[in-house]
Scaffold this active site. Structure first.
Site, short mmCIF file in Angstrom:
data_model
loop_
_atom_site.label_atom_id
_atom_site.label_comp_id
_atom_site.label_asym_id
_atom_site.label_seq_id
_atom_site.Cartn_x
_atom_site.Cartn_y
_atom_site.Cartn_z
N ALA A 8 0.84 -1.20 0.00
CA ALA A 8 0.00 0.00 0.00
C ALA A 8 0.87 1.25 0.00
O ALA A 8 2.11 1.18 0.01
CB ALA A 8 -0.93 -0.02 1.21
N HIS A 9 0.22 2.41 -0.01
CA HIS A 9 0.96 3.66 -0.13
C HIS A 9 1.92 3.88 1.05
O HIS A 9 1.65 3.51 2.17
CB HIS A 9 0.01 4.86 -0.28
CG HIS A 9 -0.98 5.02 0.84
ND1 HIS A 9 -2.18 5.63 0.67
CD2 HIS A 9 -0.94 4.66 2.14
CE1 HIS A 9 -2.84 5.66 1.81
NE2 HIS A 9 -2.10 5.07 2.72
N ASN A 10 3.07 4.45 0.71
CA ASN A 10 4.10 4.86 1.68
C ASN A 10 4.83 3.70 2.35
O ASN A 10 5.55 3.91 3.33
CB ASN A 10 3.52 5.77 2.77
CG ASN A 10 2.80 6.96 2.22
OD1 ASN A 10 3.09 7.44 1.14
ND2 ASN A 10 1.82 7.46 2.96
#
Length: 334
Positions: free
Chosen positions: A248-250
Protein backbone atom coordinates in the site's frame (compact mmCIF):
# COMPACT_ATOMS: atom_id res chain seq x y z
CA UNK A 1 19.75 11.12 7.56
CA UNK A 2 17.89 7.78 7.32
CA UNK A 3 17.87 6.22 3.85
CA UNK A 4 14.10 6.55 3.90
CA UNK A 5 14.34 10.34 3.99
CA UNK A 6 16.88 10.39 1.18
CA UNK A 7 14.59 8.50 -1.17
CA UNK A 8 11.56 10.57 -0.22
CA UNK A 9 13.07 13.69 -1.76
CA UNK A 10 14.60 12.09 -4.83
CA UNK A 11 11.99 12.90 -7.49
CA UNK A 12 10.62 15.94 -9.28
CA UNK A 13 6.85 15.90 -8.77
CA UNK A 14 5.98 17.93 -11.85
CA UNK A 15 7.47 15.22 -14.10
CA UNK A 16 4.68 12.91 -12.95
CA UNK A 17 1.91 15.37 -12.06
CA UNK A 18 1.67 18.48 -14.25
CA UNK A 19 0.84 21.72 -12.47
CA UNK A 20 -2.82 22.69 -12.69
CA UNK A 21 -3.28 26.19 -11.25
CA UNK A 22 -0.95 28.53 -9.39
CA UNK A 23 -1.56 29.16 -5.72
CA UNK A 24 -0.09 31.91 -3.54
CA UNK A 25 -0.07 31.88 0.25
CA UNK A 26 -2.41 34.88 0.27
CA UNK A 27 -4.99 32.85 -1.69
CA UNK A 28 -5.16 29.82 0.63
CA UNK A 29 -7.91 31.33 2.80
CA UNK A 30 -10.10 32.02 -0.23
CA UNK A 31 -9.52 28.54 -1.64
CA UNK A 32 -10.49 26.79 1.61
CA UNK A 33 -13.34 29.22 2.34
CA UNK A 34 -15.79 27.90 4.94
CA UNK A 35 -13.41 25.11 5.94
CA UNK A 36 -11.24 27.62 7.83
CA UNK A 37 -11.71 28.16 11.57
CA UNK A 38 -8.62 30.33 12.20
CA UNK A 39 -5.79 31.52 10.00
CA UNK A 40 -2.39 33.04 10.58
CA UNK A 41 -0.86 33.70 7.16
CA UNK A 42 1.06 36.95 6.79
CA UNK A 43 3.80 36.11 4.29
CA UNK A 44 3.26 36.13 0.55
CA UNK A 45 4.92 33.47 -1.59
CA UNK A 46 3.93 31.05 -4.32
CA UNK A 47 3.15 27.50 -3.20
CA UNK A 48 5.54 25.33 -5.22
CA UNK A 49 5.38 21.98 -3.42
CA UNK A 50 3.63 19.75 -0.90
CA UNK A 51 5.62 18.67 2.15
CA UNK A 52 5.43 15.64 4.40
CA UNK A 53 6.58 15.36 8.01
CA UNK A 54 9.65 13.46 6.79
CA UNK A 55 10.53 15.99 4.12
CA UNK A 56 9.59 19.64 4.70
CA UNK A 57 10.26 21.76 1.63
CA UNK A 58 10.55 25.49 1.05
CA UNK A 59 7.50 27.34 -0.35
CA UNK A 60 5.18 24.45 0.40
CA UNK A 61 2.09 23.34 2.30
CA UNK A 62 2.40 20.79 5.11
CA UNK A 63 -0.72 18.88 6.21
CA UNK A 64 -0.64 17.79 9.88
CA UNK A 65 -3.27 15.85 11.82
CA UNK A 66 -1.04 14.11 14.35
CA UNK A 67 -1.11 15.66 17.85
CA UNK A 68 2.48 14.47 18.42
CA UNK A 69 3.70 16.89 15.76
CA UNK A 70 6.63 19.11 16.74
CA UNK A 71 8.36 21.46 14.36
CA UNK A 72 12.03 22.31 14.50
CA UNK A 73 13.33 25.80 13.82
CA UNK A 74 13.41 25.55 10.04
CA UNK A 75 14.47 28.49 7.91
CA UNK A 76 11.85 27.72 5.28
CA UNK A 77 8.63 29.30 4.14
CA UNK A 78 5.71 26.88 4.37
CA UNK A 79 2.10 26.80 5.55
CA UNK A 80 0.78 24.25 8.03
CA UNK A 81 -2.81 23.08 7.51
CA UNK A 82 -4.24 21.25 10.53
CA UNK A 83 -7.52 20.29 12.16
CA UNK A 84 -5.96 20.05 15.63
CA UNK A 85 -6.52 23.18 17.80
CA UNK A 86 -3.51 22.40 20.03
CA UNK A 87 -1.20 22.25 16.99
CA UNK A 88 -2.53 25.63 15.87
CA UNK A 89 -2.07 27.22 19.31
CA UNK A 90 1.42 25.75 19.81
CA UNK A 91 2.63 26.94 16.40
CA UNK A 92 0.80 30.25 15.93
CA UNK A 93 4.10 32.04 15.33
CA UNK A 94 4.29 30.10 12.04
CA UNK A 95 2.20 30.33 8.90
CA UNK A 96 -0.68 28.08 9.94
CA UNK A 97 -4.35 27.43 9.21
CA UNK A 98 -6.87 25.62 11.43
CA UNK A 99 -9.62 23.86 9.46
CA UNK A 100 -12.71 21.91 10.47
CA UNK A 101 -12.28 19.21 7.80
CA UNK A 102 -8.73 18.04 7.22
CA UNK A 103 -9.51 15.69 4.34
CA UNK A 104 -11.58 18.16 2.32
CA UNK A 105 -8.85 20.76 2.79
CA UNK A 106 -6.22 18.33 1.52
CA UNK A 107 -8.32 17.42 -1.51
CA UNK A 108 -9.09 21.05 -2.36
CA UNK A 109 -5.46 22.16 -2.29
CA UNK A 110 -3.98 19.15 -4.10
CA UNK A 111 -6.63 19.21 -6.85
CA UNK A 112 -6.03 22.93 -7.30
CA UNK A 113 -2.26 22.56 -7.65
CA UNK A 114 -1.82 19.30 -9.58
CA UNK A 115 -3.28 17.17 -12.35
CA UNK A 116 -3.35 13.48 -11.45
CA UNK A 117 -4.85 10.35 -12.95
CA UNK A 118 -7.90 10.34 -10.67
CA UNK A 119 -9.05 13.65 -12.18
CA UNK A 120 -10.81 13.97 -15.53
CA UNK A 121 -8.46 16.65 -16.85
CA UNK A 122 -5.29 14.54 -16.45
CA UNK A 123 -3.69 13.63 -19.77
CA UNK A 124 -0.79 11.63 -21.13
CA UNK A 125 0.57 11.11 -24.64
CA UNK A 126 1.54 7.61 -25.79
CA UNK A 127 3.34 5.97 -28.66
CA UNK A 128 2.67 2.36 -29.62
CA UNK A 129 5.94 0.46 -29.75
CA UNK A 130 6.03 -3.30 -30.36
CA UNK A 131 2.55 -3.73 -28.91
CA UNK A 132 3.02 -1.63 -25.78
CA UNK A 133 2.00 1.96 -25.02
CA UNK A 134 4.88 4.16 -23.86
CA UNK A 135 4.39 7.73 -22.66
CA UNK A 136 6.29 10.38 -24.57
CA UNK A 137 7.14 11.78 -21.12
CA UNK A 138 8.81 8.55 -19.90
CA UNK A 139 12.42 7.43 -20.15
CA UNK A 140 13.42 3.80 -20.81
CA UNK A 141 17.09 2.90 -21.12
CA UNK A 142 17.91 1.29 -24.47
CA UNK A 143 19.34 -1.77 -22.76
CA UNK A 144 16.02 -2.61 -21.08
CA UNK A 145 13.30 -4.83 -22.50
CA UNK A 146 9.54 -4.13 -22.48
CA UNK A 147 7.14 -7.05 -23.08
CA UNK A 148 3.86 -7.07 -24.98
CA UNK A 149 0.74 -5.11 -24.02
CA UNK A 150 2.45 -3.00 -21.36
CA UNK A 151 1.68 0.60 -20.40
CA UNK A 152 4.48 2.90 -19.25
CA UNK A 153 3.10 6.22 -18.01
CA UNK A 154 4.13 9.85 -17.66
CA UNK A 155 7.37 10.53 -15.79
CA UNK A 156 8.36 6.87 -15.44
CA UNK A 157 12.10 6.20 -15.55
CA UNK A 158 13.44 2.68 -16.20
CA UNK A 159 17.15 2.03 -15.74
CA UNK A 160 19.63 -0.28 -17.42
CA UNK A 161 19.17 -3.99 -18.20
CA UNK A 162 15.69 -4.11 -16.72
CA UNK A 163 13.07 -6.62 -17.92
CA UNK A 164 9.39 -5.70 -17.89
CA UNK A 165 7.35 -8.77 -18.81
CA UNK A 166 3.92 -8.86 -20.50
CA UNK A 167 0.76 -6.94 -19.48
CA UNK A 168 2.58 -4.80 -16.92
CA UNK A 169 1.36 -1.30 -16.01
CA UNK A 170 3.94 1.13 -14.62
CA UNK A 171 2.90 4.65 -13.64
CA UNK A 172 4.38 7.31 -11.38
CA UNK A 173 7.50 5.22 -10.75
CA UNK A 174 11.28 5.17 -10.88
CA UNK A 175 12.69 1.72 -11.67
CA UNK A 176 16.39 1.03 -11.16
CA UNK A 177 18.92 -1.12 -13.02
CA UNK A 178 18.72 -4.91 -13.41
CA UNK A 179 15.10 -5.10 -12.21
CA UNK A 180 12.67 -7.82 -13.32
CA UNK A 181 8.91 -7.22 -13.08
CA UNK A 182 6.63 -10.20 -13.70
CA UNK A 183 3.55 -10.51 -15.92
CA UNK A 184 0.33 -8.66 -15.04
CA UNK A 185 1.80 -6.53 -12.25
CA UNK A 186 0.75 -2.93 -11.61
CA UNK A 187 3.29 -0.48 -10.21
CA UNK A 188 2.36 3.06 -9.15
CA UNK A 189 -1.42 2.75 -8.85
CA UNK A 190 -3.58 5.03 -6.69
CA UNK A 191 -3.52 4.40 -2.96
CA UNK A 192 -6.60 3.28 -1.03
CA UNK A 193 -7.20 6.58 0.72
CA UNK A 194 -10.61 8.07 1.58
CA UNK A 195 -12.75 9.32 4.45
CA UNK A 196 -15.03 6.63 5.93
CA UNK A 197 -17.56 9.37 6.70
CA UNK A 198 -17.57 10.58 3.11
CA UNK A 199 -16.98 7.61 0.82
CA UNK A 200 -17.19 7.42 -2.95
CA UNK A 201 -14.90 7.82 -5.93
CA UNK A 202 -15.36 11.60 -6.06
CA UNK A 203 -13.71 12.04 -2.66
CA UNK A 204 -10.59 9.89 -3.01
CA UNK A 205 -7.46 11.41 -1.52
CA UNK A 206 -5.21 12.42 -4.42
CA UNK A 207 -1.95 10.49 -4.33
CA UNK A 208 0.89 12.56 -5.78
CA UNK A 209 3.87 10.46 -4.76
CA UNK A 210 5.66 7.69 -6.62
CA UNK A 211 6.98 4.14 -6.35
CA UNK A 212 10.78 3.84 -6.25
CA UNK A 213 12.23 0.39 -6.98
CA UNK A 214 15.97 0.16 -6.40
CA UNK A 215 18.55 -1.88 -8.35
CA UNK A 216 18.60 -5.66 -8.73
CA UNK A 217 15.05 -6.24 -7.50
CA UNK A 218 12.89 -9.14 -8.71
CA UNK A 219 9.09 -8.77 -8.60
CA UNK A 220 6.74 -11.65 -9.40
CA UNK A 221 3.49 -11.78 -11.35
CA UNK A 222 0.20 -10.12 -10.38
CA UNK A 223 1.74 -7.80 -7.80
CA UNK A 224 0.23 -4.40 -6.97
CA UNK A 225 2.29 -1.54 -5.51
CA UNK A 226 0.49 1.71 -4.70
CA UNK A 227 2.39 4.97 -5.03
CA UNK A 228 3.06 7.19 -2.04
CA UNK A 229 0.49 9.76 -0.97
CA UNK A 230 3.05 12.59 -0.98
CA UNK A 231 6.43 10.85 -0.87
CA UNK A 232 7.44 7.37 -2.09
CA UNK A 233 6.62 3.72 -1.73
CA UNK A 234 10.09 2.18 -1.77
CA UNK A 235 11.63 -1.28 -2.40
CA UNK A 236 15.31 -1.63 -1.51
CA UNK A 237 18.03 -3.18 -3.64
CA UNK A 238 18.44 -6.96 -4.04
CA UNK A 239 14.91 -7.60 -2.78
CA UNK A 240 12.93 -10.64 -3.98
CA UNK A 241 9.15 -10.29 -4.07
CA UNK A 242 6.96 -13.24 -5.01
CA UNK A 243 3.65 -13.32 -6.91
CA UNK A 244 0.46 -11.65 -5.64
CA UNK A 245 2.12 -9.31 -3.14
CA UNK A 246 0.48 -5.98 -2.32
CA UNK A 247 2.27 -2.89 -1.01
CA UNK A 248 0.00 0.00 0.00
CA UNK A 249 0.96 3.66 -0.13
CA UNK A 250 4.10 4.86 1.68
CA UNK A 251 5.41 1.36 2.44
CA UNK A 252 9.20 1.21 2.78
CA UNK A 253 10.93 -2.16 2.24
CA UNK A 254 14.64 -2.16 3.09
CA UNK A 255 17.36 -3.88 1.04
CA UNK A 256 17.72 -7.67 0.73
CA UNK A 257 14.10 -8.47 1.56
CA UNK A 258 12.47 -11.79 0.64
CA UNK A 259 8.65 -11.72 0.61
CA UNK A 260 6.65 -14.82 -0.34
CA UNK A 261 3.37 -14.90 -2.25
CA UNK A 262 0.01 -13.45 -1.18
CA UNK A 263 1.44 -11.18 1.51
CA UNK A 264 -0.02 -7.71 2.07
CA UNK A 265 1.37 -4.58 3.69
CA UNK A 266 -0.99 -1.81 4.78
CA UNK A 267 -0.01 1.83 4.38
CA UNK A 268 3.15 3.34 5.89
CA UNK A 269 4.75 0.10 7.08
CA UNK A 270 8.53 0.51 7.39
CA UNK A 271 10.66 -2.63 7.07
CA UNK A 272 14.40 -2.83 7.77
CA UNK A 273 17.08 -4.77 5.90
CA UNK A 274 17.38 -8.55 5.42
CA UNK A 275 13.68 -9.18 6.03
CA UNK A 276 12.21 -12.65 5.40
CA UNK A 277 8.43 -13.06 5.12
CA UNK A 278 6.49 -16.29 4.63
CA UNK A 279 3.49 -16.41 2.33
CA UNK A 280 -0.03 -15.15 3.12
CA UNK A 281 1.20 -12.83 5.87
CA UNK A 282 -0.47 -9.51 6.66
CA UNK A 283 0.91 -6.31 8.18
CA UNK A 284 -1.03 -3.61 9.99
CA UNK A 285 -0.45 -0.03 8.85
CA UNK A 286 2.01 2.43 10.42
CA UNK A 287 4.22 -0.16 12.13
CA UNK A 288 8.00 -0.49 12.10
CA UNK A 289 9.77 -3.78 11.42
CA UNK A 290 13.44 -3.93 12.41
CA UNK A 291 16.47 -5.43 10.65
CA UNK A 292 17.00 -9.19 10.22
CA UNK A 293 13.37 -10.00 11.07
CA UNK A 294 11.71 -13.28 10.02
CA UNK A 295 7.92 -13.60 9.82
CA UNK A 296 6.46 -17.10 9.38
CA UNK A 297 3.80 -17.80 6.77
CA UNK A 298 0.15 -16.92 7.52
CA UNK A 299 1.17 -14.51 10.28
CA UNK A 300 -0.70 -11.35 11.18
CA UNK A 301 1.70 -8.62 12.34
CA UNK A 302 -0.13 -5.93 14.33
CA UNK A 303 2.66 -4.09 16.15
CA UNK A 304 6.31 -3.04 15.86
CA UNK A 305 8.98 -5.76 15.72
CA UNK A 306 12.50 -5.20 17.01
CA UNK A 307 15.71 -6.26 15.24
CA UNK A 308 16.34 -10.02 14.89
CA UNK A 309 12.76 -10.99 15.81
CA UNK A 310 11.36 -14.31 14.59
CA UNK A 311 7.57 -14.36 14.86
CA UNK A 312 4.55 -16.45 13.88
CA UNK A 313 0.78 -16.61 14.33
CA UNK A 314 -1.98 -14.07 14.81
CA UNK A 315 -1.33 -11.76 16.41
CA UNK A 316 2.30 -12.46 15.54
CA UNK A 317 4.43 -13.30 18.56
CA UNK A 318 7.82 -14.83 19.30
CA UNK A 319 7.92 -18.10 17.40
CA UNK A 320 8.96 -20.19 20.41
CA UNK A 321 6.03 -18.86 22.45
CA UNK A 322 3.75 -19.50 19.47
CA UNK A 323 4.93 -23.12 19.19
CA UNK A 324 4.34 -23.68 22.93
CA UNK A 325 0.82 -22.27 22.66
CA UNK A 326 0.06 -24.61 19.74
CA UNK A 327 1.26 -27.63 21.77
CA UNK A 328 -0.80 -26.60 24.83
CA UNK A 329 -3.94 -26.13 22.70
CA UNK A 330 -3.50 -29.58 21.15
CA UNK A 331 -3.14 -31.17 24.59
CA UNK A 332 -6.35 -29.47 25.74
CA UNK A 333 -8.23 -30.85 22.76
CA UNK A 334 -7.07 -34.46 23.29
Amino acid sequence: MHLFNLFMSNFLRSEFYPKNLKLFSSEVNDLLGNLIIKSNINKKFEILEISSLKNIKDFSILFVNDNRFKIKDLKKDFIIVTDKPNIFSQNNSLQIVLVDNYNKSYNSIINHLYLHEDSLNYDDNFINKDGSFLSKFSYIDKSSKIGKNCLIGRGVKIGKNTIIKNNVIIKNSIIGDNVIIGDNSTIGSSGFGFDLKNMGSKDLYPHIGIVHISNNVCIGSNCSFDRGKIDSTYIGENSMIDNLVHLAHNVYIGPNACIAAQSGFAGSVTVGSHFICGGQSAFNGHINIGNNVTVAGKSGVTKNLSDNSIVAGFPATDINKWKKSIILNRKKNV
